[in-house]
Design a protein around this motif. Sequence first.
Motif, PDB file in Angstrom:
ATOM      1  N   CYS A  70       0.849  -1.191   0.000  1.00  0.00           N
ATOM      2  CA  CYS A  70       0.000   0.000   0.000  1.00  0.00           C
ATOM      3  C   CYS A  70       0.884   1.240   0.000  1.00  0.00           C
ATOM      4  CB  CYS A  70      -0.897   0.006   1.230  1.00  0.00           C
ATOM      5  SG  CYS A  70      -1.909   1.479   1.371  1.00  0.00           S
ATOM      6  N   GLN A  72      -0.533   4.411   0.172  1.00  0.00           N
ATOM      7  CA  GLN A  72      -1.344   5.569   0.556  1.00  0.00           C
ATOM      8  C   GLN A  72      -0.726   6.337   1.726  1.00  0.00           C
ATOM      9  OE1 GLN A  72      -3.839   6.071  -2.009  1.00  0.00           O
ATOM     10  NE2 GLN A  72      -5.539   5.858  -0.627  1.00  0.00           N
ATOM     11  N   CYS A  73      -0.002   5.617   2.588  1.00  0.00           N
ATOM     12  CA  CYS A  73       0.744   6.337   3.616  1.00  0.00           C
ATOM     13  C   CYS A  73       2.054   5.589   3.837  1.00  0.00           C
ATOM     14  CB  CYS A  73      -0.057   6.517   4.902  1.00  0.00           C
ATOM     15  SG  CYS A  73       0.040   5.171   6.083  1.00  0.00           S
ATOM     16  N   ALA A  75       3.098   3.834   6.371  1.00  0.00           N
ATOM     17  CA  ALA A  75       3.119   2.701   7.290  1.00  0.00           C
ATOM     18  C   ALA A  75       3.577   1.436   6.566  1.00  0.00           C
ATOM     19  CB  ALA A  75       1.747   2.499   7.909  1.00  0.00           C
ATOM     20  N   GLY A  76       3.366   1.391   5.250  1.00  0.00           N
ATOM     21  CA  GLY A  76       3.876   0.262   4.470  1.00  0.00           C
ATOM     22  C   GLY A  76       3.158  -1.042   4.721  1.00  0.00           C
ATOM     23  N   CYS A  77       1.839  -1.003   4.764  1.00  0.00           N
ATOM     24  CA  CYS A  77       1.093  -2.246   4.920  1.00  0.00           C
ATOM     25  C   CYS A  77       1.181  -3.044   3.626  1.00  0.00           C
ATOM     26  CB  CYS A  77      -0.367  -1.944   5.229  1.00  0.00           C
ATOM     27  SG  CYS A  77      -0.583  -1.038   6.757  1.00  0.00           S
ATOM     28  N   LEU A 104      -6.277  -3.814   6.623  1.00  0.00           N
ATOM     29  CA  LEU A 104      -6.046  -2.628   5.811  1.00  0.00           C
ATOM     30  C   LEU A 104      -6.941  -1.526   6.343  1.00  0.00           C
ATOM     31  CD1 LEU A 104      -4.231  -2.682   3.338  1.00  0.00           C
ATOM     32  CD2 LEU A 104      -6.217  -2.896   1.914  1.00  0.00           C
ATOM     33  N   CYS A 105      -6.481  -0.291   6.292  1.00  0.00           N
ATOM     34  CA  CYS A 105      -7.351   0.785   6.764  1.00  0.00           C
ATOM     35  C   CYS A 105      -8.179   1.333   5.607  1.00  0.00           C
ATOM     36  CB  CYS A 105      -6.535   1.881   7.438  1.00  0.00           C
ATOM     37  SG  CYS A 105      -5.726   2.996   6.299  1.00  0.00           S
ATOM     38  N   LEU A 107      -8.205   4.175   4.221  1.00  0.00           N
ATOM     39  CA  LEU A 107      -7.407   4.913   3.254  1.00  0.00           C
ATOM     40  C   LEU A 107      -6.773   3.942   2.254  1.00  0.00           C
ATOM     41  CD1 LEU A 107      -6.535   7.793   2.760  1.00  0.00           C
ATOM     42  CD2 LEU A 107      -4.625   7.445   4.299  1.00  0.00           C
ATOM     43  N   GLY A 108      -6.291   2.829   2.784  1.00  0.00           N
ATOM     44  CA  GLY A 108      -5.697   1.810   1.916  1.00  0.00           C
ATOM     45  C   GLY A 108      -6.738   1.251   0.960  1.00  0.00           C
ATOM     46  N   PRO A 231      -0.929   2.992  11.936  1.00  0.00           N
ATOM     47  CA  PRO A 231      -2.208   2.793  12.634  1.00  0.00           C
ATOM     48  C   PRO A 231      -2.790   1.384  12.532  1.00  0.00           C
ATOM     49  CG  PRO A 231      -2.461   4.303  10.767  1.00  0.00           C
ATOM     50  CD  PRO A 231      -1.004   4.083  10.953  1.00  0.00           C
ATOM     51  N   VAL A 232      -2.609   0.720  11.397  1.00  0.00           N
ATOM     52  CA  VAL A 232      -3.196  -0.617  11.283  1.00  0.00           C
ATOM     53  C   VAL A 232      -2.493  -1.573  12.246  1.00  0.00           C
ATOM     54  CG1 VAL A 232      -3.675  -2.529   9.726  1.00  0.00           C
ATOM     55  CG2 VAL A 232      -3.872  -0.198   8.907  1.00  0.00           C
ATOM     56  N   ARG A 586      -5.879  12.770   6.197  1.00  0.00           N
ATOM     57  CA  ARG A 586      -4.464  13.052   6.497  1.00  0.00           C
ATOM     58  C   ARG A 586      -4.051  14.420   5.960  1.00  0.00           C
ATOM     59  NH1 ARG A 586      -1.859   7.808   7.543  1.00  0.00           N
ATOM     60  NH2 ARG A 586      -3.591   6.549   8.216  1.00  0.00           N
TER      61      ARG A 586
HETATM   62  S1  SF4 Z   1      -3.377   0.417   4.809  1.00  0.00           S
HETATM   63 FE1  SF4 Z   1      -3.632   2.413   5.747  1.00  0.00          FE
HETATM   64  S2  SF4 Z   1      -2.073   2.505   7.338  1.00  0.00           S
HETATM   65 FE2  SF4 Z   1      -1.500   0.846   5.963  1.00  0.00          FE
HETATM   66  S3  SF4 Z   1      -0.110   1.783   4.483  1.00  0.00           S
HETATM   67 FE3  SF4 Z   1      -2.155   1.848   3.593  1.00  0.00          FE
HETATM   68  S4  SF4 Z   1      -2.941   3.850   4.183  1.00  0.00           S
HETATM   69 FE4  SF4 Z   1      -1.197   3.435   5.497  1.00  0.00          FE
END
Ligand code: SF4
Lengths: 740, 239
Positions: A70, A72-73, A75-77, A104-105, A107-108, A231-232, A586
């Motif tokens: 991911c 989107q941020c 955190a590198g999920c 996954l959040c 946003l992801g 956060p996840v 964000r």
């Molecule tokens: S799932 Fe959410 S917290 Fe994880 S990397 Fe994507 S945006 Fe960031």
Amino acid sequence: MIDSESTKNLSGQAFDRRDFLKVLGFGGTAVALSGCGNTSIEDGKETVVSYVEAKDYVIPGVAVYFNSTCAQCDAGCSITGKIREGRVLKLEGNPESSINRGKLCGLGQASVQHHYNPDRVREPLLRNGDKGQAISWEKAYELINEKLQGAKGEEVAFITGDVSGHQKVLLTNYIDSLGSKNHFVYEAVAPAVVRAGNLKSYGVEMPRYRIDKAKVVLSFGADFLGTWISPVHFAQQYAAFRKGVDGQRGVLIQAESKMTLTGANADRWLAVRPGTEGILALGIINALGIATGDVAELVKDYDRARVSRDTGVEPSNIDKIAAILRLRSPSLILAGSAAEGYVHGMQNADAINLLNHVLGNVGKTIEAPVSVPFPQLTQTKGNTASLKKLNDDLAAGKYKVLFNIATNPVYTAPASYKYGDSMAKAGFKVAFAHYLDETALQADLVLPLDSEMEDWGTHVPEYLADTAQINIQQPLMERLHANTRGMGDILLTLVKQRKPEEYKAFDDYYGYLRYAMLQNKAALGGSGDDDVFWNDTLSKGIVKLSGASGALSAKAAVEGLKLPQPEEADKQYPLRLIPSVTSNLRDGRHTNQPWIQESPDPLTTIVWDSWVEVHPKKALELGIVEGDIVKVTSKTGSVNVQVYVFPGIHPEAVSIPMGRGHEAMGRYAKGYGVNPFGIMDAVFEGSTGELAMHETRVNIAKTGQRVIVVKDEGPAGGKQMGRRVALSRSTDQVDLSKEV
Amino acid sequence: MHRYLRFPFMLASFLVAVACHAATEQTLTTEDDLGPQVQQPIEFPHYRHAGNRNPVDPTNSDPTKGGMEINCQYCHTYARRSLTAGIPPLQKCVGCHQNIPTVRDKPRIVELFKYWDAKKAIPWKKVHDLPDFVRFNHERHIKRFIEQQGRPVQEVCGYCHGQVKEMVTARRQKPITMGWCVSCHMKEHVVVAKGAIPEGGTPIGKQDYWYTFQKPAETRNAEGELTAKGPNDCWLCHK
Ligand code: SF4
């Protein structure tokens, strides 16, 4: 007999298959069921396109799954993308990643809308007056080369967000090859002060927090369930924490001036006067009564009465917190926005971290980070101080060529920077962008990037959970638009312009990446055949590494810790502005994904618009109710925004969420809400030079207009906060756009 | 439409619909309902590929006289694996035709190879196009009728697609409306005993009956055979 023709005539409108449901609504259920009027089948209208050549595993209607990361941020999920008929449909978390463990959040989830976004830039665009003229990539590269010929190394600057992995290696090599040292890594919302504070208190910038091992968590504005660091991952730790260690359900106390998602989940939420979190921390150490030596000396003046007076937290609450911390060990104290927001943010962080030392949490719930054996791949972490420096340099006309890589400082820089004007002073501005956002619009050359679902890459997140890992990013589907390119490919082409010999073996970034990974096969834990290793890596989407974790410094950093007295309220600007970071928006880089706009804010349930949170007491005092449009004015500027009366905020503060109020970017972002960066004063944290985001003071004044706040909670136009708004009309009669 | 008209209109259409339903109550039928002839980019001759062999000329040298009895599933390979039948990839056509020099210069084949050389997909027109809110599962029907009950492939495909083996390009023969689907699912079918399961045997996986929430009510027909209805849950098709 009623057939579709008569329905068409009766209803006076064209009728086709898409209107089927409408007919159902018209009592036509039986029509459809009985099968008379057989017209719902379309013969020979749609085209079915078969594959020319199909891989064995491709079966129409049956999904295949690929692992990726991911973006989107930071955190590198790790994600698993569901792909059907060559199109990515849905993302899930990859269970193998110790960061997000299959979750996954929101946003992801929304990142598919980034990929399919109708407003993505599709062609390289060269400025021609006010317009962008589509040019070829060859021309674009030539142009860059040409402009660089006329600039010395020190006259070239790069601004990027956080970068890691092989992309960082290429970028660094490119910047080096130009003889430039000006790489500004900028993140508008970054835990930079927390990092600095941690370094001082624990000897590392980012330790591993073990919420799951703690019995009590006291968080000073760290929104770890919503937006903070990873956060996840933290949400899963939190679940374990709530289940309890040794059968004791974890207790969460949140002290902050504006309620965050985490605050809303807390057992006890304390509204702290903005900026006095450090005082509260020292007050708690005092109340604990277990400190010795210079710590005891430091906190001796922070008795309950004084702390209560300064922070607005009742003495009984201070006692309760001290009691539970004494009773239950280990605990965990977190410094979040309390540190980031203020001139004395670092002092706040120190005081809060000191609490961890006093309670003996360091080494128990605060663990040393895992180290990544490849330092060249680790994340270069962004902050806001870098933007300040870049802005000053630009304003001084230092740079002839500016590369802006997927950041949007024109939107996220405080208005007083006048970043747009500064940027205009650079001779040639290249923006690598997904959208024509505020910054791209000011560039001379805009180069369209692939979405993260079309591109190759590797990422090493800053916050690593159990083990060190390298996350693989791979295309989940073919490019949607023929003329977008991956950042890696662009960098490779650019670096080839400088060092053709060194990179001539690589046709594309994929080839480079594969080569680079295979070079280190043994160190990456692989053995045997190259293809087997590579395919295995791609199918897993993660390379787990064994990295030793270092040690934390056990000694508390008391030196130089001196907290300022809370300031008297300013007469002209009596309120503090807290620009809040919400879990879906964000810093506003994803605002053009409609799901993000559409998903209700977790606390206020407002959609598609900004709001200013005002405490009921303050609202009463000023005579405002929910839906009033007020003018929020700071020294820097003002915005008009609807009021949301909200008890989860300190009466001396108001809060506007970040991320909305775009003037460009796309159809779902432009023109919705207001941008608090636009009224933010340029005040900086004392020791790190980071932007102190909570230091802006404002006043609010009624404009006389009132709207219905569009939100999930409560009936629109009904009773809200004890008052009726828009009394005059029933809800279906209200034209919201007219109301604003 | 004016708002005040809406209710009377709804009421009227409901009544008409009910009357209509009563008047035209469906017989359990698979009677033909010929769709329009659809123009395809290449006139694919189904009868040549799937049609019956000419008993007089079993080597099938004369195309006007018979087909090759190729199993439908040879080309439509996805139908048994997925809910959508898909369209055979171009590769499939070429796989055979590059080895059949005798017809290589026929106009259709020349056209086919034009697409292949350009690596372009053929834009076929959809003939059996269900509305988007209907989810028909090919795989399940094939599993049941062909694999479990061992019925002939062409017969089974023909339940819905008609006598494709006699057509040039496919043309819809059945109504494929919900009422028509249900006409089959409402029938009392003899439950075929199979394998180790003594009675009540349409076991897909370990299920005793069909995929459905509840076990269908069992009845016995005049011959005393155990019968039950096909699966009838709304959600089977309307997910
Ligand atoms: S799932 Fe959410 S917290 Fe994880 S990397 Fe994507 S945006 Fe960031």
